[in-house]
Design an enzyme around this catalytic site. Sequence first.
Site, mmCIF file in Angstrom:
data_model
loop_
_atom_site.group_PDB
_atom_site.id
_atom_site.type_symbol
_atom_site.label_atom_id
_atom_site.label_comp_id
_atom_site.label_asym_id
_atom_site.label_seq_id
_atom_site.Cartn_x
_atom_site.Cartn_y
_atom_site.Cartn_z
ATOM 1 N N GLU A 212 0.466 6.406 -2.052
ATOM 2 C CA GLU A 212 0.922 5.021 -1.940
ATOM 3 C C GLU A 212 2.427 4.950 -1.708
ATOM 4 O OE1 GLU A 212 -0.892 2.573 -1.527
ATOM 5 O OE2 GLU A 212 -2.828 2.940 -2.478
ATOM 6 N N GLU A 480 -7.953 -4.123 7.138
ATOM 7 C CA GLU A 480 -8.635 -3.200 8.055
ATOM 8 C C GLU A 480 -9.422 -3.913 9.152
ATOM 9 O OE1 GLU A 480 -7.196 -0.868 4.822
ATOM 10 O OE2 GLU A 480 -8.412 -2.705 4.797
ATOM 11 N N THR A 566 -0.746 4.047 8.824
ATOM 12 C CA THR A 566 -1.901 3.508 8.117
ATOM 13 C C THR A 566 -1.533 2.298 7.265
ATOM 14 O OG1 THR A 566 -3.860 4.164 6.841
ATOM 15 C CG2 THR A 566 -1.720 4.907 6.023
#
Length: 652
Positions: A212, A480, A566
Site C-alpha cells: 500500500e 476497477e 495500479t
Amino acid sequence: MQWRSIVVGLVFLRLSVNWVLWLAFGLGLDVSSGFNFHLGFNLHKLDLLFREEKGPDSITSSWSQRIQGHKYEETASTCAKIGEDSPRRSYMNLFDGNRDEYVRRYSSFPDSLRAKMKDMAKEMFYFGYENYMTYAFPEDELNPIDCEGRGPDVLNPSNININDVLGNYSLTLIDTLDTLLVLGNVTEFQRAVRLVIDTVSFDKDSTVQVFEANIRILGSLISAHILLTDPKHPFGEVGFKDYDNELLHLAHDLAVRLLPAFENTSTGIPYPRVNLKTGVPRDSVNETCTAGAGSLLVEFGILSRLIGDSTFEWVARRAVRALWNLRSNETGLLGNVINIQTGQWVGKQSGLGAGMDSFYEYLLKSYILFGENEDYRMFKAAYESIQNHLRRGRESCNEGEGDPPLYVNVNMFSGEIMNTWIDSLQAFFPGLQVLNGDIDDAICLHAFYYAIWKRFGALPERYNWQLKAPDVLFYPLRPELVESTYLLYQATKNPFYLHVGMDILQSLEKNAKVRCGYATLHHVVEKSKEDRMESFFLSETCKYLYLLFDENNPLHQSNNKYIFTTEGHVVPIDKRFREKQWNNLSPCEEGVLAEPEPNNQLPPSNISNCNRIPEERRYALPLKSVYMRQIDHMVWVSTAVRLLPIGTEHEY
C-alpha cells in the site's frame, strides 16, 4: 368505400418511399448526384447495423477477428468523429425503429450529455478533495459523514484494515497530486506539492503494508515529480522555480524505509509490513499475498532508473522471479498466499481478484515501461495458464452458444473450482486485456460486472455467481470497473462505455454522497454507509470517470504515451526508463531467463489505436444484444433498470 381508397393510397405511398430510399442509399444503385454528400452505404454495412436482430449463428467471425483481420481498410479516417447532425448520423437514425431496447439505449451519447457528465465528475472530485483539505488534512483520510480526519489506529495495532494503509503521512493529499493535473488545476497542484514538501515526513513510528505504501505514496510522488519536470509539458508549464527534486528525494527516503522488508527472507519475497522508523516488526508474520509481494516492480523500477541506483529494481524483480519459480508445474498457476521463508503456498487459490490481481498487471506494465523481455515472457505464460484453467463459458465472447465467459477461482495445482464467488477487484482484468489486445474477452467480462452494477448500483466486494447474490456486501468506492470502462472506451470509442460511466457516476452521486464527501457502502442492497472515503476514490475512481468524458484531455491529445500504475498514477512511456546505468546484477534464474527471447512488438498501451476499429463498429453495441440480455438475465437485472431514458437516475 372512401376509407378503402385512403388505405390503398397510404400503402402505395409507403411502398414508393421505401423504393426511393432503397435506391438512394446504395442498396441497389450508387446514387450521389443531387446530394452534397456521397452516399455509399452497402449491404455489408447494413448487415453490421442490423446484426443485433439476427441469431448468434448469422455471423461467422467475431468482432476481434474482424478487427485483427484485413477486411477493412485501416486509415486515419476511422478516428473521425461523426456529429449528431451529420448526414451519416441522420441517415442511420432512419433505422432506429428497428433496433431493440439495448441499441436504442446505448448506441449514441450526445456531446451535450458528455459535457454534463464531465462537469459532474469534476464536481464529484472537488467535493471530496475540498472537504478533505478543510476537515481532515494533514491526517490520512476523510471521514465524510462526521466531517473529521482519520489516521492510524494507534490504540489497536492489530487493526490492519486501517493501519496497513494509513501511515500518518497525509495519504489522501499525496495520492491525489496527479489527479489535480489531469483536471487541469495547475495552481492547486503546485500548492499541494508545496504542502507535501513542507509538511510530510516518513520518519514516523508507523507500521504500514509495503504494497500500500508503494502504490499509493511512492507511486504518486514519482508520478508528480515526473510531471513536474517533464520537458514535453503535457499539462503546460506546471513546474515552479524553486523546485529542487524534493518529491523524488521523499520517494527515495520512503523506498529506503521499505527495504528492510526484503532482508532476512530465505526466498527474497518481502515481509508484508514494515515500521517506517524501526524496520520489520518483531512479531511480523511470514505470510504474504502474491499481489502484495509481486506488485512493486513498476514503482521501484522507475525510482531506480531515475536515481541510477539498481537496488530498488533488483529487490522487486527478485521477488517477482521467486514467486514465478514457485508456480505449479502442472497448471502454471500461482496461489494467493505464500510463506516467505519456506516458499510453501499457504493459500492455494488461484484467481484474478484479491491477492493476485496486480501481480499479473505489473508483469505486462513492467514490460511496457522497461522493455525487459522476461517480464513479457512471464506475462504471456501466465495469461495462457489463466485462459486454460480459470476461464469458463463459451469459447468466443460475441459468437456461439453457451454461458458467457467468466473467470473463476481454482486450485492452483489441480485447476478445480474452489468456490463460486468472484470479487470486485477482478473487474480490473478487462482493462488489462485491453492492454494485451484481447478486446473480445474484455468486452464480455466487463459486461458481466456492469450487469452486477446495474442490479445493485455498486459492486459488492464478493458476488456469488451460482447463487446470483452477494457474498460480501460492502463497496468501498473501488475504481476497477471504471478503469476497465475507460480503457475499453479508449480502445473502441463505443458510446456504450460512456453510458456505463454515466450509470456509475449517477449511482455514486445517489448512493454514496454524504455531508462532506462520498462514503463506503456498507450494504449494497440496503445502501447503508460506513464513515470512510479511501484515497483511491479521488486518485482513481474520480480520475477515470473524468478522463472517460474528457475527450480533449492532454493525456489524449499528447503525442507521448502514458500508462497508469495500479493506483491510477500517470507515468509516461519514456525511453529513459528503458535505459539502465548499471550492469545486470541479478543472475539468470532457471525458468525465467534461460531461453532467448525474439524481439517482441510493444503490447498496446493505454492510449487507443482507434485505426483498429472499423467505423461501423461505432454504431453498434460492443456485445450483441442477445448476449447482453443473457448476462442481464443471469444477474437478475430488471428491465425497468435497463430501459430508463438517457440522463435519468437509476431507481435501484
